[in-house]
Design a protein around this motif. Structure first.
Motif, PDB file in Angstrom:
ATOM      1  N   MET A   1       0.849  -1.203  -0.320  1.00  0.00           N
ATOM      2  CA  MET A   1       0.172   0.344  -0.168  1.00  0.00           C
ATOM      3  C   MET A   1       1.253   0.781   0.431  1.00  0.00           C
ATOM      4  SD  MET A   1      -3.221   0.419   2.687  1.00  0.00           S
ATOM      5  CE  MET A   1      -4.969   0.798   1.390  1.00  0.00           C
ATOM      6  N   ALA A   2       1.951   1.234   0.447  1.00  0.00           N
ATOM      7  CA  ALA A   2       2.933   1.749   0.824  1.00  0.00           C
ATOM      8  C   ALA A   2       3.797   2.644  -0.720  1.00  0.00           C
ATOM      9  CB  ALA A   2       3.877   2.074   1.578  1.00  0.00           C
ATOM     10  N   ASP A   3       4.231   1.229  -1.132  1.00  0.00           N
ATOM     11  CA  ASP A   3       4.163   1.749  -2.580  1.00  0.00           C
ATOM     12  C   ASP A   3       3.802   1.979  -3.128  1.00  0.00           C
ATOM     13  OD1 ASP A   3       7.107   0.466  -1.279  1.00  0.00           O
ATOM     14  OD2 ASP A   3       6.589  -1.589  -2.114  1.00  0.00           O
ATOM     15  N   GLU A   4       2.362   1.854  -3.256  1.00  0.00           N
ATOM     16  CA  GLU A   4       1.830   2.541  -4.242  1.00  0.00           C
ATOM     17  C   GLU A   4       0.971   3.825  -4.240  1.00  0.00           C
ATOM     18  OE1 GLU A   4      -3.399   1.395  -5.815  1.00  0.00           O
ATOM     19  OE2 GLU A   4      -2.125  -0.280  -3.957  1.00  0.00           O
ATOM     20  N   MET A   5       1.639   4.416  -3.081  1.00  0.00           N
ATOM     21  CA  MET A   5       1.213   5.900  -2.709  1.00  0.00           C
ATOM     22  C   MET A   5       2.964   6.389  -3.641  1.00  0.00           C
ATOM     23  SD  MET A   5      -0.057   5.894   0.987  1.00  0.00           S
ATOM     24  CE  MET A   5      -0.098   8.160   0.906  1.00  0.00           C
ATOM     25  N   GLU A   6       3.911   5.946  -3.214  1.00  0.00           N
ATOM     26  CA  GLU A   6       4.975   6.009  -3.877  1.00  0.00           C
ATOM     27  C   GLU A   6       5.459   6.476  -4.803  1.00  0.00           C
ATOM     28  OE1 GLU A   6       7.609   4.293  -1.972  1.00  0.00           O
ATOM     29  OE2 GLU A   6       7.407   4.850   0.026  1.00  0.00           O
ATOM     30  N   ASN A   7       4.483   5.679  -5.386  1.00  0.00           N
ATOM     31  CA  ASN A   7       4.677   5.460  -7.391  1.00  0.00           C
ATOM     32  C   ASN A   7       3.727   6.380  -8.438  1.00  0.00           C
ATOM     33  OD1 ASN A   7       6.843   3.109  -6.873  1.00  0.00           O
ATOM     34  ND2 ASN A   7       4.836   1.966  -7.214  1.00  0.00           N
ATOM     35  N   GLY A   8       2.372   6.951  -7.224  1.00  0.00           N
ATOM     36  CA  GLY A   8       1.430   8.067  -7.439  1.00  0.00           C
ATOM     37  C   GLY A   8       0.648   7.397  -8.377  1.00  0.00           C
ATOM     38  N   ALA A   9       0.081   6.107  -7.890  1.00  0.00           N
ATOM     39  CA  ALA A   9      -1.013   5.137  -8.254  1.00  0.00           C
ATOM     40  C   ALA A   9      -2.368   5.107  -7.966  1.00  0.00           C
ATOM     41  CB  ALA A   9      -1.103   3.753  -8.443  1.00  0.00           C
ATOM     42  N   THR A  10      -1.802   5.684  -6.576  1.00  0.00           N
ATOM     43  CA  THR A  10      -3.356   5.856  -5.595  1.00  0.00           C
ATOM     44  C   THR A  10      -3.332   7.370  -4.541  1.00  0.00           C
ATOM     45  OG1 THR A  10      -4.523   3.639  -6.263  1.00  0.00           O
ATOM     46  CG2 THR A  10      -5.151   5.169  -4.583  1.00  0.00           C
ATOM     47  N   GLU A  11      -3.546   8.153  -4.408  1.00  0.00           N
ATOM     48  CA  GLU A  11      -3.407   9.301  -3.251  1.00  0.00           C
ATOM     49  C   GLU A  11      -4.329   8.909  -1.931  1.00  0.00           C
ATOM     50  OE1 GLU A  11      -2.666  13.016  -3.582  1.00  0.00           O
ATOM     51  OE2 GLU A  11      -2.348  13.115  -1.269  1.00  0.00           O
ATOM     52  N   LEU A  12      -3.852   8.187  -1.114  1.00  0.00           N
ATOM     53  CA  LEU A  12      -4.664   8.177   0.272  1.00  0.00           C
ATOM     54  C   LEU A  12      -4.569   8.960   1.505  1.00  0.00           C
ATOM     55  CD1 LEU A  12      -3.158   4.163   0.698  1.00  0.00           C
ATOM     56  CD2 LEU A  12      -5.371   5.031  -0.698  1.00  0.00           C
ATOM     57  N   PRO A  13      -6.384   9.575   1.474  1.00  0.00           N
ATOM     58  CA  PRO A  13      -6.128  10.768   2.422  1.00  0.00           C
ATOM     59  C   PRO A  13      -6.413  10.126   3.864  1.00  0.00           C
ATOM     60  CG  PRO A  13      -8.111   9.929   1.455  1.00  0.00           C
ATOM     61  CD  PRO A  13      -7.428   8.943   0.544  1.00  0.00           C
ATOM     62  N   ALA A  14      -6.371  10.931   5.390  1.00  0.00           N
ATOM     63  CA  ALA A  14      -6.855   9.859   6.231  1.00  0.00           C
ATOM     64  C   ALA A  14      -7.602   9.820   6.541  1.00  0.00           C
ATOM     65  CB  ALA A  14      -5.854  11.538   7.451  1.00  0.00           C
ATOM     66  N   GLU A  15      -8.402   8.561   6.372  1.00  0.00           N
ATOM     67  CA  GLU A  15      -9.292   7.854   6.310  1.00  0.00           C
ATOM     68  C   GLU A  15      -9.473   6.645   7.508  1.00  0.00           C
ATOM     69  OE1 GLU A  15     -11.432   9.434   2.542  1.00  0.00           O
ATOM     70  OE2 GLU A  15     -10.369   7.418   2.253  1.00  0.00           O
ATOM     71  N   PRO A  16     -10.513   6.229   7.924  1.00  0.00           N
ATOM     72  CA  PRO A  16     -10.376   5.012   8.542  1.00  0.00           C
ATOM     73  C   PRO A  16      -9.576   4.159   7.246  1.00  0.00           C
ATOM     74  CG  PRO A  16     -12.234   5.916   8.627  1.00  0.00           C
ATOM     75  CD  PRO A  16     -11.550   6.919   7.532  1.00  0.00           C
ATOM     76  N   LEU A  17      -8.821   2.923   8.413  1.00  0.00           N
ATOM     77  CA  LEU A  17      -8.221   2.087   7.450  1.00  0.00           C
ATOM     78  C   LEU A  17      -9.339   1.463   5.819  1.00  0.00           C
ATOM     79  CD1 LEU A  17      -5.853   0.959   6.460  1.00  0.00           C
ATOM     80  CD2 LEU A  17      -5.512  -0.321   8.026  1.00  0.00           C
ATOM     81  N   SER A  18     -10.520   0.842   6.511  1.00  0.00           N
ATOM     82  CA  SER A  18     -10.978   0.273   5.551  1.00  0.00           C
ATOM     83  C   SER A  18     -11.736   1.050   4.456  1.00  0.00           C
ATOM     84  CB  SER A  18     -12.621  -0.237   6.228  1.00  0.00           C
ATOM     85  OG  SER A  18     -12.755   0.932   7.004  1.00  0.00           O
ATOM     86  N   GLU A  19     -11.835   2.660   4.694  1.00  0.00           N
ATOM     87  CA  GLU A  19     -12.620   3.291   3.554  1.00  0.00           C
ATOM     88  C   GLU A  19     -10.698   3.522   2.807  1.00  0.00           C
ATOM     89  OE1 GLU A  19     -13.944   6.972   4.916  1.00  0.00           O
ATOM     90  OE2 GLU A  19     -15.601   6.353   5.838  1.00  0.00           O
ATOM     91  N   ARG A  20      -9.703   3.787   2.961  1.00  0.00           N
ATOM     92  CA  ARG A  20      -8.792   3.346   2.484  1.00  0.00           C
ATOM     93  C   ARG A  20      -8.364   1.623   1.230  1.00  0.00           C
ATOM     94  NH1 ARG A  20      -3.948   4.327   7.174  1.00  0.00           N
ATOM     95  NH2 ARG A  20      -2.903   4.906   4.845  1.00  0.00           N
ATOM     96  N   VAL A  21      -8.534   1.434   1.756  1.00  0.00           N
ATOM     97  CA  VAL A  21      -8.945   0.211   1.162  1.00  0.00           C
ATOM     98  C   VAL A  21      -9.296  -0.124   0.629  1.00  0.00           C
ATOM     99  CG1 VAL A  21      -8.755  -2.566   1.142  1.00  0.00           C
ATOM    100  CG2 VAL A  21      -7.566  -1.290   3.115  1.00  0.00           C
ATOM    101  N   LEU A  49      -1.213  -5.625   0.223  1.00  0.00           N
ATOM    102  CA  LEU A  49      -1.830  -4.102   0.723  1.00  0.00           C
ATOM    103  C   LEU A  49      -1.423  -3.891   1.319  1.00  0.00           C
ATOM    104  CD1 LEU A  49      -5.967  -3.979  -0.325  1.00  0.00           C
ATOM    105  CD2 LEU A  49      -3.793  -1.936  -1.382  1.00  0.00           C
ATOM    106  N   GLU A  50      -0.372  -4.912   2.333  1.00  0.00           N
ATOM    107  CA  GLU A  50       0.125  -5.023   3.544  1.00  0.00           C
ATOM    108  C   GLU A  50      -0.792  -4.526   4.665  1.00  0.00           C
ATOM    109  OE1 GLU A  50       3.386  -2.495   3.354  1.00  0.00           O
ATOM    110  OE2 GLU A  50       4.384  -3.940   2.229  1.00  0.00           O
ATOM    111  N   VAL A  51      -2.348  -4.991   4.879  1.00  0.00           N
ATOM    112  CA  VAL A  51      -3.013  -4.781   6.252  1.00  0.00           C
ATOM    113  C   VAL A  51      -3.760  -6.475   6.703  1.00  0.00           C
ATOM    114  CG1 VAL A  51      -3.582  -2.323   5.018  1.00  0.00           C
ATOM    115  CG2 VAL A  51      -5.051  -4.704   3.683  1.00  0.00           C
ATOM    116  N   SER A  52      -4.103  -6.576   7.470  1.00  0.00           N
ATOM    117  CA  SER A  52      -4.829  -7.576   8.059  1.00  0.00           C
ATOM    118  C   SER A  52      -6.251  -7.978   6.967  1.00  0.00           C
ATOM    119  CB  SER A  52      -4.937  -7.475   9.240  1.00  0.00           C
ATOM    120  OG  SER A  52      -6.577  -6.926   9.567  1.00  0.00           O
TER     121      SER A  52
END
Length: 237
Positions: A1-21, A49-52
């Motif tokens: 999930m962190a890699d996706e942010m670094e590559n610019g594919a998806t920018e994740l806002p500060a939201e509950p984890l389920s909404e970010r997923v 996504l490196e989440v449970s």
């Protein structure tokens, strides 16, 4: 999930984890990374996504409510196949809701609301009108109009539809033209000038032009219905 942010594919806002997923999965479905008709493997996705699996399972009902996935017996969560009928229904609702949102937004400006964020969204759409992210910026502009309208029920209704609108825009990239930006500019100017009737009329005309130009193209690219999509997938196996 962190890699996706670094590559610019998806920018994740500060939201509950389920909404970010859900946001990441939604974008993967829209982009085709998760193909139509494909089964969502919870174990693989959670590892990727490196989440449970807990926030992943909490994200799935959000996507199902928006029509991006469906739960099938013995298969679990399956990516929805966007159909021509889906496209028609999106345009049906846009024709009802977007003029209403534009009218409410213009009325609020007339009452003193600041249209600065909407004007910024228009400029962003203009600079990206021929770029790779043009369809996303156009969607952002439409969503900004709804925000400015500040109508809670309307925002909830359009919120359920926004993902499908983005999906629809991504399927018709040839619509991302300077002409579309000019339509957006006229609409935003009417809202910023506090003219509800004009804003509603321009929004209606804008959506109707999109319907007229897009549906013949989509008729060639999409299955007519969910049954037709299923038959197409079976033939491809």
């Amino acid at each position: 999930m962190a890699d996706e942010m670094e590559n610019g594919a998806t920018e994740l806002p500060a939201e509950p984890l389920s909404e970010r997923v859900a946001e990441v999965l939604r974008e993967r479905i829209i982009s085709g990374q998760l193909p139509a008709g494909g089964k969502l493997n919870e174990r693989e996705l959670a590892a990727d996504l490196e989440v449970s699996r807990i926030p992943l399972r909490e994200a799935l009902p959000l996507l199902e409510a928006e029509g991006f996935i469906s739960t099938e017996p013995r298969r679990g969560a399956v990516v929805h196949s966007f159909t021509y009928r889906d496209a028609q229904e999106v345009f049906d609702l846009r024709l009802q809701l977007e003029p209403l949102a534009a009218s409410f937004a213009a009325r609020r400006v007339a009452e003193g609301a600041d249209p600065a964020a909407l004007l910024e969204a228009l400029e962003s759409a203009r600079t990206g009108v021929t770029g790779a992210h043009a369809s996303g910026r156009n969607s952002d502009l439409h969503e900004e109009i709804v925000k400015l309208a500040d109508h809670h029920l309307l925002r909830r209704m359009t919120g359920l539809m926004n993902g499908r609108v983005r999906w629809l825009f991504r399927l018709t990239p040839e619509r991302d033209t300077p002409k579309m930006w000019q339509e957006h500019a006229e609409l935003v100017q009417a809202i910023a000038a506090g003219q509800p009737a004009l804003a509603a009329a321009l929004a209606s005309a804008h959506v109707e032009r999109g319907r007229h130009d897009s549906l013949p193209v989509l008729a060639e690219r999409l299955p007519a219905s969910a049954d037709a999509s299923a038959r197409r997938r079976r033939r491809g196996r």
